[in-house]
Design a protein around this motif. Structure first.
Motif, mmCIF file in Angstrom:
data_model
loop_
_atom_site.group_PDB
_atom_site.id
_atom_site.type_symbol
_atom_site.label_atom_id
_atom_site.label_comp_id
_atom_site.label_asym_id
_atom_site.label_seq_id
_atom_site.Cartn_x
_atom_site.Cartn_y
_atom_site.Cartn_z
ATOM 1 N N ASP A 161 20.442 6.502 28.344
ATOM 2 C CA ASP A 161 20.384 5.206 29.030
ATOM 3 C C ASP A 161 21.778 4.653 29.289
ATOM 4 O OD1 ASP A 161 17.651 5.030 29.302
ATOM 5 O OD2 ASP A 161 17.417 4.374 27.242
ATOM 6 N N ASP A 162 22.652 4.823 28.311
ATOM 7 C CA ASP A 162 24.031 4.342 28.489
ATOM 8 C C ASP A 162 24.696 5.105 29.627
ATOM 9 O OD1 ASP A 162 23.485 2.820 26.349
ATOM 10 O OD2 ASP A 162 24.661 3.979 24.915
ATOM 11 N N GLU B 104 23.311 3.904 32.979
ATOM 12 C CA GLU B 104 23.859 2.585 33.287
ATOM 13 C C GLU B 104 25.322 2.693 33.715
ATOM 14 O OE1 GLU B 104 22.381 -0.149 33.556
ATOM 15 O OE2 GLU B 104 24.015 -1.597 33.625
ATOM 16 N N THR C 14 6.257 4.202 37.024
ATOM 17 C CA THR C 14 7.294 5.027 37.645
ATOM 18 C C THR C 14 7.565 6.279 36.812
ATOM 19 O OG1 THR C 14 8.935 3.646 36.551
ATOM 20 C CG2 THR C 14 8.470 3.153 38.848
ATOM 21 N N ASN D 142 0.503 -4.939 36.314
ATOM 22 C CA ASN D 142 0.139 -4.288 35.046
ATOM 23 C C ASN D 142 -1.232 -4.717 34.549
ATOM 24 O OD1 ASN D 142 2.369 -2.521 34.336
ATOM 25 N ND2 ASN D 142 3.582 -4.392 34.266
ATOM 26 N N GLU E 204 0.378 5.404 22.266
ATOM 27 C CA GLU E 204 1.293 6.356 21.613
ATOM 28 C C GLU E 204 0.570 7.466 20.866
ATOM 29 O OE1 GLU E 204 4.576 6.532 21.702
ATOM 30 O OE2 GLU E 204 5.355 4.532 22.205
ATOM 31 N N SER F 99 5.739 13.217 20.651
ATOM 32 C CA SER F 99 7.063 13.097 21.266
ATOM 33 C C SER F 99 8.043 14.186 20.822
ATOM 34 C CB SER F 99 7.651 11.713 20.982
ATOM 35 O OG SER F 99 7.664 11.479 19.611
ATOM 36 N N PRO G 166 24.434 -1.244 27.437
ATOM 37 C CA PRO G 166 24.265 -1.182 28.886
ATOM 38 C C PRO G 166 22.796 -0.994 29.268
ATOM 39 C CG PRO G 166 25.781 0.526 28.071
ATOM 40 C CD PRO G 166 25.143 -0.096 26.891
ATOM 41 N N GLY G 167 22.415 -1.619 30.367
ATOM 42 C CA GLY G 167 21.080 -1.390 30.913
ATOM 43 C C GLY G 167 20.050 -2.421 30.492
ATOM 44 N N ARG H 203 16.353 1.130 33.951
ATOM 45 C CA ARG H 203 15.622 2.359 33.602
ATOM 46 C C ARG H 203 14.615 2.700 34.707
ATOM 47 N NH1 ARG H 203 15.126 5.257 29.012
ATOM 48 N NH2 ARG H 203 13.203 6.369 28.653
ATOM 49 N N MET H 204 13.957 1.658 35.196
ATOM 50 C CA MET H 204 12.979 1.848 36.263
ATOM 51 C C MET H 204 13.662 2.416 37.511
ATOM 52 S SD MET H 204 10.606 -1.248 37.577
ATOM 53 C CE MET H 204 10.383 -1.930 35.965
ATOM 54 N N TYR I 256 8.158 -5.661 28.899
ATOM 55 C CA TYR I 256 8.413 -5.716 30.345
ATOM 56 C C TYR I 256 7.686 -4.611 31.112
ATOM 57 C CZ TYR I 256 12.036 -9.109 29.373
ATOM 58 O OH TYR I 256 12.695 -10.226 28.969
ATOM 59 N N GLY I 257 7.702 -3.408 30.544
ATOM 60 C CA GLY I 257 7.135 -2.271 31.267
ATOM 61 C C GLY I 257 5.630 -2.352 31.459
ATOM 62 N N VAL J 270 1.165 -5.682 20.432
ATOM 63 C CA VAL J 270 1.707 -4.330 20.220
ATOM 64 C C VAL J 270 2.112 -4.169 18.752
ATOM 65 C CG1 VAL J 270 3.592 -2.758 20.812
ATOM 66 C CG2 VAL J 270 2.484 -4.099 22.602
ATOM 67 N N VAL K 173 8.243 9.863 14.041
ATOM 68 C CA VAL K 173 8.421 10.744 15.206
ATOM 69 C C VAL K 173 8.042 12.174 14.831
ATOM 70 C CG1 VAL K 173 10.106 11.754 16.785
ATOM 71 C CG2 VAL K 173 10.159 9.304 16.326
ATOM 72 N N ARG L 250 8.326 4.338 15.368
ATOM 73 C CA ARG L 250 8.299 5.054 16.649
ATOM 74 C C ARG L 250 8.358 4.063 17.812
ATOM 75 N NH1 ARG L 250 3.429 9.143 17.405
ATOM 76 N NH2 ARG L 250 3.500 8.922 19.645
ATOM 77 N N GLU L 251 7.651 2.966 17.616
ATOM 78 C CA GLU L 251 7.648 1.936 18.667
ATOM 79 C C GLU L 251 9.057 1.378 18.867
ATOM 80 O OE1 GLU L 251 4.643 0.980 20.310
ATOM 81 O OE2 GLU L 251 6.164 0.164 21.666
ATOM 82 N N GLU M 278 11.175 3.780 20.881
ATOM 83 C CA GLU M 278 10.798 3.690 22.300
ATOM 84 C C GLU M 278 11.326 2.386 22.910
ATOM 85 O OE1 GLU M 278 9.016 5.954 23.996
ATOM 86 O OE2 GLU M 278 8.838 7.287 22.286
ATOM 87 N N ILE N 155 13.892 0.603 22.024
ATOM 88 C CA ILE N 155 15.346 0.623 22.216
ATOM 89 C C ILE N 155 15.685 1.442 23.463
ATOM 90 C CG2 ILE N 155 17.522 1.468 21.235
ATOM 91 C CD1 ILE N 155 16.342 0.723 18.460
ATOM 92 N N HIS N 156 15.028 2.597 23.588
ATOM 93 C CA HIS N 156 15.289 3.426 24.776
ATOM 94 C C HIS N 156 14.932 2.687 26.064
ATOM 95 C CE1 HIS N 156 15.249 7.453 22.437
ATOM 96 N NE2 HIS N 156 16.440 6.924 22.523
ATOM 97 N N GLY N 157 13.856 1.912 26.004
ATOM 98 C CA GLY N 157 13.412 1.216 27.209
ATOM 99 C C GLY N 157 14.062 -0.147 27.384
ATOM 100 N N HIS N 158 14.990 -0.503 26.491
ATOM 101 C CA HIS N 158 15.643 -1.826 26.524
ATOM 102 C C HIS N 158 14.608 -2.953 26.520
ATOM 103 C CE1 HIS N 158 19.734 -0.350 27.140
ATOM 104 N NE2 HIS N 158 19.168 0.598 27.852
#
Lengths: 654, 317
Positions: free
Chosen positions: A84-85, A88, A258, A447, A471, A516, B33-34, B39-40, B85-86, B94, B262, B271-272, B275, B277-280
């Motif tokens: 991600d970094d 970005e 997406t 959504n 999940e 995963s 960043p991000g 990501r989208m 957000y997603g 959640v 994981v 695990r959540e 995910e 963090i990866h998805g911000h």
């Protein structure tokens, strides 16, 4: 002889390729390069940038770095970033001025434009994937002329020739170097029969389960007793396919998805007006048939009389007066959303006016099958298509949808027209891509189709939603009343295969397991907890291939691995230097040694799936470009020396 | 200060601690960043810069960080932790769905750690220098040294693939179902091993010290049975040190869940969090971090209370 097959000389060995990861990374730890180091001198300091999440990509980046260093003309540093970094960092307009060389991959579609425009179109500066800030007007025009306009709509051969010019121009200009085509490897146990992967992961489930266009049918045979034949006529009905995916199903709402995992699962439940075979040919699906009614030679300026002025902020956000979330169908091509304080915009209402006045690029007419029902019993009509298109406005996929769609209009109960903005050679594939909703779902907020919020997805597809644990797993079961089974395969007027081919998928249940970790997913496959998975690391594939209990299916996908040159930064602004580095990419050896043979070297920017429309003669094209992409250190050194001499750079290279 | 007043004061202090934690987490996530939109956009080459900005405005991510934080804080004060957000799913829903899974895993790991560490630590202290003591020391050293993701993978290889005693995937049954409880064994042992080893080492040392104290010699001289000396007198004093580490290590169990969940496909909060963090997904990250902070604060508070029970001489200022 292909220089890469010559085991003597300066070709990198397997040990060197694999060992390069360690040595180059070690050298990178010594310190950072200064981006503003002043006068250019050789050895040239180069920073290759890569995401650390992809082990294979990291390995070949290191391999290329090592070859570059071995010439003596480069001091190479590799910088790794979390994905991600990294994204970005590189998706910034100013990144192009840093002088770094980013490594990444791109996935396209059946549309050849998707393999040249994202990397090279001026509009994509600071976006995926024009990272080097390339603003090459002539190239932009070439790319546009290959897709848009009545000439290419009427004459596919002309379109193919125009793409050939683009590939050759790109090879000369050398703004980027492709390395390998992306391949997808699926591993299944032998209970899964008939399986055939699709070039895109998101389409594989739908395609493999049932594709009459290609006579593809997957079935489960728990008593296979070593039988391995995959001919569909041997199929059995029933059973459960357990499919291992490495990421969650984030959304069941088609216009708000997406990611490939959500899209993949949605394809079981929802359907579109048309479907594609594995080569990208279009076949009517929910539509009984379709026709191109009219093509008009217009460009987007033709909508000017119907546009309204809309203020924008500094970042280009449109500020509609008192109206929230209005879709901008077309922004006037002469206006700049970021630079101008106000731009001219065509909204959906304006587009309807333009169509009514007879201004549009193309008109496609789709006649729907009668008697198609959703899982809730509702019958499909033209209103469903219109309502669905409305829901795609301002959604997460609005940008690509309204890149071509102008307006959708019901003609009568079972006939719908879809209008394209301009004459577009891709319109047949692009326009009818909506996944059709029920009327109630089409009214839901973003959504809103979400089983976890008590609004499960309802489509016309062969499978109905059954259960979803976030999940963990998703289960769909075959619907009792699939419209095609009711009508019989003859309802597909284009179908010319055997009558005994089923009129729908034959597997009763699809269990998608979300696991995963690659190693855990592999363990689940070995422990007979899943039947089929993908995305395992290449080093484990060999073991599965050697085991009689498993089958590995590999397919070249729609994408490639590449790196980009900072073309606006000296000395990379000299195409000869870029061509020189391109000669230092050992493509074939990377496939052989880093990917253990699970991949294909990319000699052109055109993956197999887009060759039908993307070239007039692929063999001739490859023959031409292969030479320009040959691994040839002598040619590279000669080019670098020429650059040094012509431009008067200092050189301490012995 | 009485224990009751002390506990009350500590509970009140939780509020500023959580505000601080949320502020810090919000700032840290914002500094990376991000955001969900970037990501989208990364997955969609056809989005232009202006369209990206439009999406950001739609999601309310276009304001300055402090403004976003204050809005978030205002909403939290009314019990609204925002949405993911997603997916537009409420964060509280959640977290609520995942929490029981992680609690079950943590409790199992904790019970395993304490259940094994206490008798083994006592045994090692009492039989210092014996073969059993040596074995327990090797176990303790290994347990602390082995990363839990590696241990998890080894367990999968040995007990799932070779022995076939467990499935890789968790069963689709409720948490209280025997099949689910059985499935908890491997991830529970994985997550508890390091904690177990640490407690064992601390208990062995403190117990050995206690057994050398004069009051133990006196008890022995009075002819008290060895069992009573060890379990009633020495252990009670030795446990004070253990309680401190148990509180700290409980936080470690929560952190360890991130990796273990994981490896074992266990659908918990760890695990959540990865995910998220990866998805911000800032709302989700802050909510899970806050929950972790609450766990740590409560564990420490409980440790203080247990101190008082174990040693009534302790006073709180």
């Amino acid at each position: 002889m292909n220089p890469e097959n010559d085991r003597s000389g300066d070709r990198p060995t397997r040990r060197q390729l694999l060992g390069a990861t360690g040595s180059v990374l070690l050298s990178s730890a010594a310190g950072c390069l200064d981006d503003d180091s002043g006068a250019i001198s050789f050895p040239l300091s180069v920073r290759l940038e890569v995401d650390a999440d992809n082990t294979d990509r990291l390995a070949w980046t290191a391999a290329i770095a090592q070859v570059m260093e071995q010439t003596g003309y480069f001091d190479v540093e590799i910088e790794q970033y979390e994905l991600d970094d990294f994204l970005e960092r590189i998706f910034q307009p100013k990144y192009a001025t840093k002088g770094n060389v980013p490594f990444l991959s791109i996935s396209g579609t059946f549309n050849p434009e998707s393999y040249c425009d994202p990397l090279h179109g001026t509009e994509n500066q600071g976006q995926c994937c024009n990272l080097n800030g390339l603003g090459y007007d002539e190239l932009d025009a070439m790319i546009d002329r290959a897709r848009f306009g009545t000439e290419v709509v009427d004459d596919p051969a002309l379109r193919a020739r125009r793409y050939d010019e683009i590939w050759r121009e790109l090879a000369e200009f050398r703004g980027s170097s492709v390395i390998t085509y992306i391949t997808e490897e699926y591993v299944r146990n032998t209970d899964v029969r008939g399986f055939s992967p699709y070039p895109f992961v998101e389409g594989t489930l739908e395609y493999a389960l049932y594709s009459p266009a290609d006579r593809v049918l997957t079935w489960i045979d728990r008593n296979a007793d070593g039988a391995t034949g995959d001919e569909w006529s041997a199929h059995r009905s029933g059973g459960t396919l357990r499919y291992g995916m490495d990421a969650n199903v984030e959304s069941f709402d088609p216009p708000y998805s997406t990611d490939i995992y959500s899209t993949s699962v949605q394809s079981l439940l929802f359907e579109s007006l048309t479907t594609l075979d594995a080569e990208g040919n279009v076949f009517p699906w929910l539509a009984r048939g379709y026709e191109l009614v009219d093509v008009q030679d217009v460009d987007r300026r033709a909508y000017e009389p119907y546009m309204r002025p809309v203020p924008t902020d500094d970042e280009g956000v449109l500020e509609f007066d008192g109206e929230a979330d209005v879709q901008a169908i077309v922004v006037h091509p002469d206006d700049d959303r970021i630079a101008d304080e106000e731009v001219r915009v065509l909204t959906p209402a304006d587009a309807a006016d333009a169509v009514e006045a007879g201004v549009y690029g193309m008109q496609y007419r789709y006649e729907l099958h009668e008697g198609v029902t959703f899982h809730n019993g509702e019958e499909l009509t033209a209103d469903h298509v219109v309502a669905t298109a409305k829901r795609y406005e301002n959604s997460d996929v609005a940008a690509q949808t309204f890149d071509s769609v102008l307006h959708v209009e019901a003609v009568d109960e079972y006939v719908v027209d879809i209008y394209a903005q301009v004459p577009d050679a891709e319109a047949e594939r692009e326009l009818p891509s909506f996944r059709i909703h029920t009327l109630e779902q089409a009214e839901l907020p973003p959504n809103g189709i979400d089983p976890l919020q008590d609004t499960p997805p309802i489509g016309t597809g062969p499978y109905e939603f059954e259960t979803f644990a976030d999940e963990r797993y998703f289960r769909a079961r075959k619907t009792d009343d699939y419209w095609l089974e009711r009508k019989g395969i003859d309802a597909l007027e284009w179908y010319d295969g055997p009558e005994s081919f089923p009129a729908g998928p034959v597997i009763d249940e699809i269990d998608v397991e979300i696991i995963s970790s690659d190693s855990t997913r592999s363990a689940a496959l070995q422990n007979d907890e899943i039947d089929l998975t993908f995305g395992l690391v290449s080093s484990t594939l060999e073991e599965y291939e050697d085991d009689d209990g498993y089958v590995v299916d590999s397919i070249q996908g729609g994408g490639y691995q590449f790196f980009q040159y900072p073309v606006t930064v000296e000395p990379w602004d000299d195409a000869r230097l870029r061509r020189a580095v391109n000669h230092l990419v050992p493509r074939a050896r990377i496939v052989e040694e880093v990917l253990d043979g699970w991949g294909e070297p990319a000699w052109t920017m055109l993956p197999k799936i887009a060759r039908e429309t993307g070239t007039a003669d692929y063999e001739a094209l490859e023959a031409d470009l292969r030479e320009k992409n040959a691994f040839d250190t002598a040619a590279a050194i000669e080019l670098i020396e020429t650059v040094i001499d012509d431009r008067g750079y200092d050189s301490n290279v012995q | 200060m009485t224990l009751r007043r002390y506990v009350l004061r500590r509970i009140l202090l939780i509020v500023p601690v959580l505000v601080g934690v949320s502020m810090l987490t919000f700032a840290l996530v914002s500094l990376t960043p991000g955001d969900p939109v970037s990501r989208m956009v990364a997955q969609n080459p056809s989005v232009t810069a202006a369209e990206e900005a439009q999406l950001r405005a739609q999601y309310g991510l276009d304001g300055p960080v402090w403004q976003q934080y204050l809005t978030w804080l205002g909403n939290v004060a009314t019990g609204d932790f925002g949405v993911v957000y997603g997916t537009d799913r409420p964060v509280s829903a959640v977290v609520g769905r995942r929490l029981p899974e992680t609690v079950a895993l943590g409790v199992f790991g904790w019970l395993f750690a304490v259940g094994i560490a206490i008798p083994t630590g006592i045994y090692a202290a009492v039989r210092k220098g014996s073969v059993g003591d040596t074995v327990s020391r090797v176990f303790a050293l290994s347990g602390v040294s082995i990363p839990n993701f590696w241990l998890g993978l080894v367990f999968v290889l040995v007990f799932v693939l070779w022995a076939g005693w467990w499935d890789v995937r968790p069963p689709r049954e409720p948490l209280t179902h025997p099949e689910t409880l059985w499935h908890l064994v491997l991830p529970g042992v994985t997550i508890g091993t390091a904690t177990c080893a640490s407690i064992m080492r601390v208990l062995r040392t403190s117990m050995a010290e206690e057994l050398n104290e004069e009051y133990v010699t006196a008890a022995r001289a009075k002819g008290l049975p060895e069992r009573q000396i060890v379990w009633k007198h020495a252990l009670r004093n030795a446990l004070s040190a253990v309680v401190t580490v148990v509180a700290t290590l409980t936080a470690g169990i929560v952190a360890g869940a991130v990796v273990v969940e994981v490896v074992f496909s266990w659908p918990g909060l760890g695990r959540e969090l990865v995910e998220a963090i990866h998805g911000h997904e800032i709302n989700l990250v802050v909510a899970i971090t806050l929950l972790t902070a609450v766990t740590v604060v409560v564990c420490n508070l409980l440790a203080d209370i247990i101190y008082a029970v174990l040693d009534p001489r302790i006073r709180y200022d």
